[in-house]
Design a protein around this motif. Structure first.
Motif, PDB file in Angstrom:
ATOM      1  N   GLY A 280       0.823  -1.214   0.000  1.00 30.06           N
ATOM      2  CA  GLY A 280       0.000   0.000   0.000  1.00 30.06           C
ATOM      3  C   GLY A 280       0.856   1.262   0.000  1.00 30.06           C
ATOM      4  N   VAL A 281       1.868   1.289   0.869  1.00 28.51           N
ATOM      5  CA  VAL A 281       2.721   2.483   0.961  1.00 28.51           C
ATOM      6  C   VAL A 281       3.429   2.725  -0.380  1.00 28.51           C
ATOM      7  CG1 VAL A 281       4.793   3.438   2.075  1.00 28.51           C
ATOM      8  CG2 VAL A 281       3.076   2.275   3.469  1.00 28.51           C
ATOM      9  N   ILE A 282       3.966   1.655  -0.953  1.00 33.47           N
ATOM     10  CA  ILE A 282       4.724   1.794  -2.207  1.00 33.47           C
ATOM     11  C   ILE A 282       3.792   2.227  -3.346  1.00 33.47           C
ATOM     12  CG2 ILE A 282       6.012   0.492  -3.982  1.00 33.47           C
ATOM     13  CD1 ILE A 282       7.197  -1.147  -1.569  1.00 33.47           C
ATOM     14  N   GLN A 283       2.643   1.550  -3.478  1.00 31.10           N
ATOM     15  CA  GLN A 283       1.715   1.929  -4.561  1.00 31.10           C
ATOM     16  C   GLN A 283       1.305   3.401  -4.433  1.00 31.10           C
ATOM     17  OE1 GLN A 283      -1.690  -0.232  -5.662  1.00 31.10           O
ATOM     18  NE2 GLN A 283      -0.519  -1.876  -6.614  1.00 31.10           N
ATOM     19  N   LEU A 284       1.003   3.827  -3.202  1.00 29.55           N
ATOM     20  CA  LEU A 284       0.506   5.199  -3.032  1.00 29.55           C
ATOM     21  C   LEU A 284       1.593   6.234  -3.341  1.00 29.55           C
ATOM     22  CD1 LEU A 284      -1.685   4.694   0.175  1.00 29.55           C
ATOM     23  CD2 LEU A 284      -2.512   5.234  -2.113  1.00 29.55           C
ATOM     24  N   LEU A 285       2.810   5.989  -2.829  1.00 29.41           N
ATOM     25  CA  LEU A 285       3.882   6.967  -3.083  1.00 29.41           C
ATOM     26  C   LEU A 285       4.192   7.070  -4.574  1.00 29.41           C
ATOM     27  CD1 LEU A 285       6.317   6.208  -0.098  1.00 29.41           C
ATOM     28  CD2 LEU A 285       5.034   8.335  -0.472  1.00 29.41           C
ATOM     29  N   LYS A 286       4.232   5.913  -5.222  1.00 29.27           N
ATOM     30  CA  LYS A 286       4.594   5.947  -6.651  1.00 29.27           C
ATOM     31  C   LYS A 286       3.450   6.497  -7.503  1.00 29.27           C
ATOM     32  CE  LYS A 286       8.219   2.593  -6.981  1.00 29.27           C
ATOM     33  NZ  LYS A 286       8.993   2.145  -8.132  1.00 29.27           N
ATOM     34  N   MET A 287       2.225   6.111  -7.141  1.00 32.25           N
ATOM     35  CA  MET A 287       1.093   6.619  -7.917  1.00 32.25           C
ATOM     36  C   MET A 287       1.060   8.147  -7.845  1.00 32.25           C
ATOM     37  SD  MET A 287      -2.645   4.876  -7.720  1.00 32.25           S
ATOM     38  CE  MET A 287      -2.407   3.268  -7.036  1.00 32.25           C
ATOM     39  N   LYS A 288       1.368   8.670  -6.658  1.00 31.99           N
ATOM     40  CA  LYS A 288       1.350  10.134  -6.489  1.00 31.99           C
ATOM     41  C   LYS A 288       2.334  10.773  -7.466  1.00 31.99           C
ATOM     42  CE  LYS A 288       1.784  13.875  -3.178  1.00 31.99           C
ATOM     43  NZ  LYS A 288       2.991  14.602  -3.536  1.00 31.99           N
ATOM     44  N   ASP A 289       3.485  10.151  -7.666  1.00 33.69           N
ATOM     45  CA  ASP A 289       4.457  10.739  -8.576  1.00 33.69           C
ATOM     46  C   ASP A 289       4.010  10.634 -10.038  1.00 33.69           C
ATOM     47  OD1 ASP A 289       5.903  11.528  -6.461  1.00 33.69           O
ATOM     48  OD2 ASP A 289       7.740  10.435  -6.957  1.00 33.69           O
ATOM     49  N   TYR A 290       3.346   9.527 -10.381  1.00 34.82           N
ATOM     50  CA  TYR A 290       2.828   9.444 -11.759  1.00 34.82           C
ATOM     51  C   TYR A 290       1.736  10.479 -12.005  1.00 34.82           C
ATOM     52  CZ  TYR A 290       5.651   5.382 -12.696  1.00 34.82           C
ATOM     53  OH  TYR A 290       6.720   4.567 -12.898  1.00 34.82           O
ATOM     54  N   LEU A 291       1.151  10.955 -10.902  1.00 35.22           N
ATOM     55  CA  LEU A 291       0.106  11.979 -11.042  1.00 35.22           C
ATOM     56  C   LEU A 291       0.657  13.363 -10.669  1.00 35.22           C
ATOM     57  CD1 LEU A 291      -2.755   9.885  -9.430  1.00 35.22           C
ATOM     58  CD2 LEU A 291      -2.695  10.669 -11.806  1.00 35.22           C
ATOM     59  N   SER A 292       1.975  13.526 -10.783  1.00 35.43           N
ATOM     60  CA  SER A 292       2.582  14.766 -10.265  1.00 35.43           C
ATOM     61  C   SER A 292       1.982  16.014 -10.914  1.00 35.43           C
ATOM     62  CB  SER A 292       4.098  14.737 -10.422  1.00 35.43           C
ATOM     63  OG  SER A 292       4.417  14.536 -11.753  1.00 35.43           O
ATOM     64  N   LYS A 293       1.596  15.910 -12.178  1.00 37.94           N
ATOM     65  CA  LYS A 293       0.971  17.076 -12.828  1.00 37.94           C
ATOM     66  C   LYS A 293      -0.314  17.453 -12.107  1.00 37.94           C
ATOM     67  CE  LYS A 293       2.288  18.171 -17.389  1.00 37.94           C
ATOM     68  NZ  LYS A 293       3.096  17.047 -17.943  1.00 37.94           N
ATOM     69  N   GLU A 294      -1.083  16.419 -11.759  1.00 34.83           N
ATOM     70  CA  GLU A 294      -2.365  16.675 -11.078  1.00 34.83           C
ATOM     71  C   GLU A 294      -2.140  17.252  -9.686  1.00 34.83           C
ATOM     72  OE1 GLU A 294      -4.905  16.530 -12.745  1.00 34.83           O
ATOM     73  OE2 GLU A 294      -4.233  15.277 -14.431  1.00 34.83           O
ATOM     74  N   PHE A 295      -1.026  16.857  -9.057  1.00 34.46           N
ATOM     75  CA  PHE A 295      -0.766  17.314  -7.680  1.00 34.46           C
ATOM     76  C   PHE A 295      -0.109  18.698  -7.640  1.00 34.46           C
ATOM     77  CE2 PHE A 295      -1.458  12.875  -6.352  1.00 34.46           C
ATOM     78  CZ  PHE A 295      -2.093  13.060  -5.129  1.00 34.46           C
ATOM     79  N   GLU A 296       0.323  19.177  -8.813  1.00 34.78           N
ATOM     80  CA  GLU A 296       1.042  20.455  -8.849  1.00 34.78           C
ATOM     81  C   GLU A 296       0.222  21.580  -8.218  1.00 34.78           C
ATOM     82  OE1 GLU A 296       3.860  20.300 -12.470  1.00 34.78           O
ATOM     83  OE2 GLU A 296       2.534  22.043 -12.717  1.00 34.78           O
ATOM     84  N   GLY A 297       0.767  22.255  -7.237  1.00 31.57           N
ATOM     85  CA  GLY A 297       0.074  23.388  -6.611  1.00 31.57           C
ATOM     86  C   GLY A 297      -1.081  22.984  -5.705  1.00 31.57           C
ATOM     87  N   VAL A 298      -1.298  21.695  -5.544  1.00 26.97           N
ATOM     88  CA  VAL A 298      -2.423  21.243  -4.702  1.00 26.97           C
ATOM     89  C   VAL A 298      -1.968  21.268  -3.247  1.00 26.97           C
ATOM     90  CG1 VAL A 298      -3.901  19.255  -4.166  1.00 26.97           C
ATOM     91  CG2 VAL A 298      -3.404  19.831  -6.552  1.00 26.97           C
ATOM     92  N   THR A 299      -2.708  21.991  -2.405  1.00 27.21           N
ATOM     93  CA  THR A 299      -2.233  22.176  -1.029  1.00 27.21           C
ATOM     94  C   THR A 299      -2.688  21.039  -0.113  1.00 27.21           C
ATOM     95  OG1 THR A 299      -4.127  23.565  -0.625  1.00 27.21           O
ATOM     96  CG2 THR A 299      -2.060  24.695  -1.159  1.00 27.21           C
ATOM     97  N   HIS A 300      -1.968  20.932   1.019  1.00 34.77           N
ATOM     98  CA  HIS A 300      -2.219  19.850   1.978  1.00 34.77           C
ATOM     99  C   HIS A 300      -3.677  19.844   2.449  1.00 34.77           C
ATOM    100  CE1 HIS A 300      -2.012  18.127   6.182  1.00 34.77           C
ATOM    101  NE2 HIS A 300      -1.549  17.147   5.427  1.00 34.77           N
ATOM    102  N   ASN A 301      -4.312  18.691   2.335  1.00 35.29           N
ATOM    103  CA  ASN A 301      -5.678  18.477   2.823  1.00 35.29           C
ATOM    104  C   ASN A 301      -6.734  19.390   2.185  1.00 35.29           C
ATOM    105  OD1 ASN A 301      -4.730  16.398   4.298  1.00 35.29           O
ATOM    106  ND2 ASN A 301      -5.216  17.227   6.308  1.00 35.29           N
ATOM    107  N   SER A 302      -6.408  19.924   0.995  1.00 32.09           N
ATOM    108  CA  SER A 302      -7.420  20.686   0.256  1.00 32.09           C
ATOM    109  C   SER A 302      -8.381  19.682  -0.389  1.00 32.09           C
ATOM    110  CB  SER A 302      -6.740  21.520  -0.826  1.00 32.09           C
ATOM    111  OG  SER A 302      -6.030  20.643  -1.701  1.00 32.09           O
ATOM    112  N   GLU A 303      -9.481  20.209  -0.915  1.00 30.10           N
ATOM    113  CA  GLU A 303     -10.483  19.343  -1.560  1.00 30.10           C
ATOM    114  C   GLU A 303      -9.832  18.462  -2.637  1.00 30.10           C
ATOM    115  OE1 GLU A 303     -12.809  21.539  -4.239  1.00 30.10           O
ATOM    116  OE2 GLU A 303     -14.026  19.816  -4.852  1.00 30.10           O
TER     117      GLU A 303
END
Ligand code: DON
Length: 564
Positions: A280-303
């Motif tokens: 779970g930890v590995i899938q989540l950390l890596k998936m987040k990086d594959y979605l780095s464009k989507e996460f760009e500028g997204v703040t902690h615990n925002s919608e």
């Protein structure tokens, strides 16, 4: 585990104030001394760990002594009647010790179903049919045989003293124990043993002290073949349980390869099956990086942050329910499940602006009584240990004459396909009950290496929320640049595929109202988690400085120790 809006103000102050814990009070690194660090969920056990490190013990010695001490003072989860996982990084080598409980030899797939094939309520949770065969003593013994520097009995001595002379239970523990009397009433002997726990009153456990003395003297064989084994089997016979002398005699802790993955310039080490945690930890950390464009500028615990993480978590839980179980019983294509190619494909399924419908999230190849502690010794060796009796004082059954609680880990099996366990997670045949099998876990003791040095040692309790919490705390430190204390104490949220579109959040520290409103508009339901999940114990190495932290919602103690 804690309940408590009363921590809200305290946590808020901590979160927004400058980090100034005991860790930092150690000040700048003094070249004359080497530093060790601990992050431990209870003050008595933290002192035991410190004393062992100061007496020349290594991280493994300290972890064993801590585990035995918590079995006395952290009644809610510390144990010798449960099991767990110890991730060790020592002399540059990584090892994983699996001391998870096993299903008794007479256990069978339908043992918790009635004649109509319906699940009998609470049978896998309360009473003598709920425990798996305990693994803790075998695990600690194995770890000691291989890596212990101090003698076995020296490591148990402090726990014996705490059981014999007593200790003052934390208020949070007293309240919690008293809250559970009714749940076990008439079903187990819980109140006979813990009925005298009171605020501010010394609590002694004489039977447990004697059991620990026998274990100190006779080692592993005491628990699995000796007087303690006899008492345990007698308890089973008296109260309708099925763990036999043969079950105890056959129990083995198992050394496994930790699950490993490269992530940015870190190497992640975490738990392999029978845990789903490392996966779970590995899938989540890596998936987040594959979605780095989507996460760009997204703040902690925002919608948007909550939505993207929930979409990732959905996929992880779909895989967990279908593929994972004890590797001795099911073939798991883990190489594929944590491969970059696979995780990238799963990440691409995430809908950045829309909630994926339940029916569309299929497996991709086609709370609360656990505790965690993290230790780094002066040589840089690290132990990340999570162990458990599963839910709320385990089965509630105390082995009479031996004074310890037995787990209710059998509930971690899928007692019927598609029927949720106490953590609301479902499973299929991969995690059905079979004699001798280890039940699927979410425990995720994790270590991050950088240039072959342990830079983060982390873990938490929380049932199915364990690996989503570990993931969030890692990201809080590395991506959101929080201090370890802020990261461990931050509000967390969780989504696990089922119930559909439900996001749960830390009860004492909810997400901002505006985030909740926006998520609700998108179609999520946002609710407080039914208990205060997570009690992160983390040590982060920032340059040469060790910075330990304990989730400020609970009673953990984290500390840097100067070793001369
Ligand atoms: O192994 C597991 O995943 C569960 N038995 C852990 C239970 C737990 O974390 C309960 N505490 N919050």
């Amino acid at each position: 585990m804690i309940n408590g809006a009363r921590f809200y103000i305290f946590v808020s102050i901590l979160l927004f104030s400058t980090f100034s814990s005991y860790a930092n009070s150690a000040g700048k690194v003094n070249p004359q001394v080497s530093q060790a660090a601990v992050a431990i969920p209870d003050k008595y056990a933290a002192k035991v760990a410190e004393d062992i490190l100061l007496a020349g013990g290594n991280a493994v010695d300290a972890a064993i002594a801590t585990g035995f001490a918590l079995a006395v003072t952290y009644i809610d989860a510390g144990n010798i009647g449960g099991g767990g996982f110890m991730l060790i990084y020592i002399d540059g080598k990584a090892l994983f010790l699996d001391y998870r409980e096993t299903a008794p030899l007479t256990a069978h797939r339908d043992m918790y179903l009635n004649d109509e094939k319906a699940v009998v309520q609470n049978l896998s949770l309360i009473g003598a049919k709920a425990p798996g065969v305990p693994g803790t003593v075998a695990g600690f013994w194995e770890a000691h045989q291989r890596f212990g520097k101090l003698s076995w009995s020296k490591l148990i001595e402090p726990a014996i003293k705490l059981a014999e002379e007593g200790f003052i239970p934390a208020n949070i523990l007293v309240d919690n124990i008293q809250d559970h009397y009714q749940r076990f009433d008439g079903l187990t002997n819980f109140k006979t043993y813990f009925g005298s726990v009171e605020h501010g009153k010394n609590f002694k456990q004489p039977e447990l002290a004697e059991t620990l003395k026998r274990i100190a003297k006779n080692g592993r064989k005491e628990f699995y073949h000796g007087e303690t084994a006899k008492l345990l089997v007698k308890q089973m016979q008296k109260s309708g349980g099925i763990i036999s002398a043969q079950d105890l005699a056959q129990y083995k802790a198992v050394w496994r390869e930790p699950l490993k993955a490269n992530w940015r310039d870190y190497q992640i080490l975490s738990s392999p099956p029978p845990s789903s945690g490392g996966f779970g930890v590995i899938q989540l950390l890596k998936m987040k990086d594959y979605l780095s464009k989507e996460f760009e500028g997204v703040t902690h615990n925002s919608e948007q942050y909550v939505h993207l993480v929930a979409e990732m978590e959905k996929r992880v839980f779909a895989d967990r329910a279908e593929y994972l179980g004890d590797p001795a019983f099911v073939d798991i294509d883990m190489t594929h499940l944590i491969s970059d190619e696979y995780i990238k494909r799963r990440a691409m399924e995430v809908k950045p602006n829309e909630i994926s419908r339940l029916e569309s999230v299929n497996p991709g190849l086609q709370s609360p009584n656990t505790t965690h502690y993290s230790i780094v010794d002066a040589d840089g060796n690290a132990v990340s240990n999570t162990y458990t009796i599963n839910w709320a004082y385990g089965s509630g059954v105390v082995v009479e004459g031996a004074g310890f609680l037995l787990n209710n880990e059998m509930d971690d099996f899928s007692v019927k396909p598609g029927v949720a366990n106490i953590f609301g997670v479902v499973g299929n045949t991969a995690n059905e009950i079979q004699p001798g099998k280890r039940m699927l876990s979410s425990m995720s003791p994790t270590i991050l290496l950088q240039d072959n040095k342990a830079v983060m040692v982390i873990g938490t309790p929380g049932g199915s929320t364990i690996f989503t919490s570990v993931f969030q705390a890692i990201v809080n430190i590395i991506d959101f640049k929080m201090t370890p204390l802020q990261a461990a104490s931050a509000s967390r949220f969780h989504h696990q595929l089922l119930p559909p579109d439900l996001i749960t959040q830390s009860p004492s520290l909810p997400l901002p109202d505006s985030t909740i409103e926006a998520l609700t508009k998108r179609g999520y339901r946002v609710e407080p988690h039914s208990w205060e999940f997570g009690d992160i114990q983390v040590i982060w190495k920032d340059g040469e400085q060790l910075i330990p932290a304990s989730d400020s919602r609970d009673r953990g103690v984290s500390k840097v120790i100067d070793i001369k």
